[in-house]
Design a protein around this motif. Sequence first.
Motif, PDB file in Angstrom:
ATOM      1  N   ALA A 131       0.850  -1.191   0.000  1.00 20.27           N
ATOM      2  CA  ALA A 131       0.000   0.000   0.000  1.00 20.27           C
ATOM      3  C   ALA A 131       0.883   1.238   0.000  1.00 20.27           C
ATOM      4  O   ALA A 131       2.047   1.177   0.412  1.00 20.27           O
ATOM      5  N   TYR A 132       0.353   2.341  -0.523  1.00 20.78           N
ATOM      6  CA  TYR A 132       0.933   3.684  -0.414  1.00 20.78           C
ATOM      7  C   TYR A 132       2.236   3.883  -1.172  1.00 20.78           C
ATOM      8  O   TYR A 132       2.905   4.884  -0.978  1.00 20.78           O
ATOM      9  N   GLY A 133       2.619   2.968  -2.053  1.00 19.77           N
ATOM     10  CA  GLY A 133       3.869   3.112  -2.785  1.00 19.77           C
ATOM     11  C   GLY A 133       3.652   3.494  -4.236  1.00 19.77           C
ATOM     12  O   GLY A 133       2.524   3.591  -4.724  1.00 19.77           O
ATOM     13  N   LEU A 134       4.772   3.698  -4.965  1.00 15.10           N
ATOM     14  CA  LEU A 134       4.713   4.150  -6.353  1.00 15.10           C
ATOM     15  C   LEU A 134       5.165   3.093  -7.347  1.00 15.10           C
ATOM     16  O   LEU A 134       5.408   3.410  -8.502  1.00 15.10           O
ATOM     17  N   ARG A 135       5.327   1.858  -6.915  1.00 15.82           N
ATOM     18  CA  ARG A 135       5.748   0.805  -7.828  1.00 15.82           C
ATOM     19  C   ARG A 135       4.786  -0.364  -7.705  1.00 15.82           C
ATOM     20  O   ARG A 135       5.084  -1.382  -7.089  1.00 15.82           O
ATOM     21  N   SER A 136       3.608  -0.219  -8.300  1.00 16.80           N
ATOM     22  CA  SER A 136       2.590  -1.260  -8.163  1.00 16.80           C
ATOM     23  C   SER A 136       2.997  -2.555  -8.840  1.00 16.80           C
ATOM     24  O   SER A 136       2.502  -3.631  -8.500  1.00 16.80           O
ATOM     25  N   ARG A 137       3.931  -2.479  -9.819  1.00 16.55           N
ATOM     26  CA  ARG A 137       4.335  -3.687 -10.537  1.00 16.55           C
ATOM     27  C   ARG A 137       5.578  -4.328  -9.957  1.00 16.55           C
ATOM     28  O   ARG A 137       6.015  -5.374 -10.418  1.00 16.55           O
ATOM     29  N   ALA A 138       6.198  -3.687  -8.971  1.00 19.62           N
ATOM     30  CA  ALA A 138       7.344  -4.304  -8.313  1.00 19.62           C
ATOM     31  C   ALA A 138       6.848  -5.414  -7.390  1.00 19.62           C
ATOM     32  O   ALA A 138       5.672  -5.475  -7.043  1.00 19.62           O
ATOM     33  N   GLY A 139       7.767  -6.296  -6.980  1.00 21.07           N
ATOM     34  CA  GLY A 139       7.373  -7.374  -6.081  1.00 21.07           C
ATOM     35  C   GLY A 139       7.218  -6.863  -4.666  1.00 21.07           C
ATOM     36  O   GLY A 139       8.071  -7.105  -3.812  1.00 21.07           O
ATOM     37  N   ASN A 140       6.146  -6.134  -4.403  1.00 22.60           N
ATOM     38  CA  ASN A 140       5.989  -5.481  -3.110  1.00 22.60           C
ATOM     39  C   ASN A 140       5.827  -6.491  -1.974  1.00 22.60           C
ATOM     40  O   ASN A 140       5.267  -7.564  -2.150  1.00 22.60           O
ATOM     41  N   PHE A 141       6.283  -6.091  -0.780  1.00 22.90           N
ATOM     42  CA  PHE A 141       6.430  -7.008   0.341  1.00 22.90           C
ATOM     43  C   PHE A 141       5.157  -7.099   1.179  1.00 22.90           C
ATOM     44  O   PHE A 141       4.537  -6.088   1.503  1.00 22.90           O
ATOM     45  N   SER A 142       4.815  -8.308   1.581  1.00 22.16           N
ATOM     46  CA  SER A 142       3.780  -8.515   2.591  1.00 22.16           C
ATOM     47  C   SER A 142       4.414  -8.245   3.952  1.00 22.16           C
ATOM     48  O   SER A 142       5.639  -8.160   4.100  1.00 22.16           O
ATOM     49  N   PHE A 143       3.589  -8.165   4.991  1.00 22.18           N
ATOM     50  CA  PHE A 143       4.125  -7.967   6.337  1.00 22.18           C
ATOM     51  C   PHE A 143       5.000  -9.151   6.751  1.00 22.18           C
ATOM     52  O   PHE A 143       6.026  -8.971   7.418  1.00 22.18           O
ATOM     53  N   GLU A 144       4.612 -10.353   6.368  1.00 21.90           N
ATOM     54  CA  GLU A 144       5.414 -11.541   6.714  1.00 21.90           C
ATOM     55  C   GLU A 144       6.784 -11.474   6.055  1.00 21.90           C
ATOM     56  O   GLU A 144       7.811 -11.805   6.673  1.00 21.90           O
ATOM     57  N   GLU A 145       6.828 -11.032   4.794  1.00 22.71           N
ATOM     58  CA  GLU A 145       8.118 -10.901   4.106  1.00 22.71           C
ATOM     59  C   GLU A 145       8.953  -9.795   4.735  1.00 22.71           C
ATOM     60  O   GLU A 145      10.187  -9.908   4.825  1.00 22.71           O
ATOM     61  N   MET A 146       8.292  -8.723   5.184  1.00 23.51           N
ATOM     62  CA  MET A 146       9.028  -7.656   5.867  1.00 23.51           C
ATOM     63  C   MET A 146       9.675  -8.165   7.146  1.00 23.51           C
ATOM     64  O   MET A 146      10.810  -7.794   7.472  1.00 23.51           O
ATOM     65  N   GLU A 147       8.955  -9.018   7.881  1.00 24.41           N
ATOM     66  CA  GLU A 147       9.516  -9.578   9.110  1.00 24.41           C
ATOM     67  C   GLU A 147      10.780 -10.383   8.811  1.00 24.41           C
ATOM     68  O   GLU A 147      11.792 -10.271   9.514  1.00 24.41           O
ATOM     69  N   GLU A 148      10.720 -11.194   7.754  1.00 24.28           N
ATOM     70  CA  GLU A 148      11.906 -11.968   7.366  1.00 24.28           C
ATOM     71  C   GLU A 148      13.030 -11.048   6.907  1.00 24.28           C
ATOM     72  O   GLU A 148      14.211 -11.274   7.216  1.00 24.28           O
TER      73      GLU A 148
END
Length: 431
Positions: free
Chosen positions: A37-54
């Motif tokens: 959410a809230y970013g400028l790269r909708s086609r990038a592989g944006n991170f889920s919260f679980e991926e952010m934790e890792e």
Amino acid sequence: MNKNITCPEILAPAGTLEKLKVAIRYGADAVYIGGQAYGLRSRAGNFSFEEMEEAVAFANEHGAKIYVAANMVTHEGNEKGAGEWFRTLRDIGISAVIVSDPALIAICAAEAPGLAIHLSTQASATNYETLQFWQKLGLERVVLAREVSMQELAEIRKHTDIEIEAFVHGAMCISYSGRCVLSNYMSMRDANRGGCSQSCRWKYDLYDMPFAGERKSINGEIPEEFSMSAVDMSMIEHIPDLIENGVNSFKIEGRMKSIHYVSTVAMVYKKAVNAYLESPASFEAIKQELVDELWKVAQRELDTGFYYGIPDENKQLFGARRKIPEYKFVGEVISYDENSGTAIIRQRNVINEGDTIEFYGPNFRHFETTIQNLRLAETGEKIDRAPNPMELLIIDVPQAVETGDMIRRSGAGLINLYKKEGKVAMANGTH
């Protein structure tokens, strides 16, 4: 050299968890990513919260930081849920968020205290009064607009002690620090809310329209295809100016780039900074090697953006490429057996027996060899060609390699394209 300077952070992009880990292994002190959410790269592989934790756990193990880009321009209703989202990032352990919209900045400051806020380049900060303004509001860092010159950078640093982040490598925007609506008109995708279709990178034609409704291309008379695309930025030869003028973070653009690109560029800029901090002479001694290394990855032509003057027509992309790399990323090392002198590699592009390849790894390690005794890892069967991506292979290697080292197939160096008597000629050589 200014004795009061500090070691700048190497800040690399990461569109996926794999790229993030590669960037940190190859020298990045911090990595910026996008959330869902809230970013400028909708086609990038944006991170889920679980991926952010890792990602945070991996970064902590390696002494690195993670920043999340939340730099969209919000319209009415877009800000809903932002407070909870920022609190989640804070609780996960994200080091800072990169924000441009004052509404999101206010929400983050009020509802997620303790989460550092960095001003995005989208906010177009180009003078020290602007930096002082944001510093008074509690921001810790400002990402300068790409349009700031080196002279302006020096003046900004004289008048403020807020952290300065500046772009040093990657794509340039044809508009003012990303504030573009061309994509909105051309493809109905809002560039400032994550949907940029990069219309400036498209190829355009010229038409002769002598009468209403008639249209005739003059492409045959004018050989170049036209675009509004700028060449990429590279400040590798000007590391001393950036360090001496107090830049705290060297930002590399490219969340949608490959692991080959991210690993190479992060490694090169880390090496450059360390060399200059050791001594100016150390940097000068390896400068050309650093430049050559950058040209082993796929990118557009390179220049210095706005740092040393306003770019002219020669800093735009049109017609034939004048320089292109002739290296291709072909694989990565999975394991190395010292006793047999062999490596298991994961293939990324076609590999042939007898290909000249280069291994490279963190801390600027690299050497060339040829593919020998190519065989399938699963069966041991000897093969002459491996065309299937992600296949595990075994090859002989003349010296030790490490897990995570990269492999690229090399050619005759760079191909320089230049115009001669109305034709495009090709010649091997260096830039």
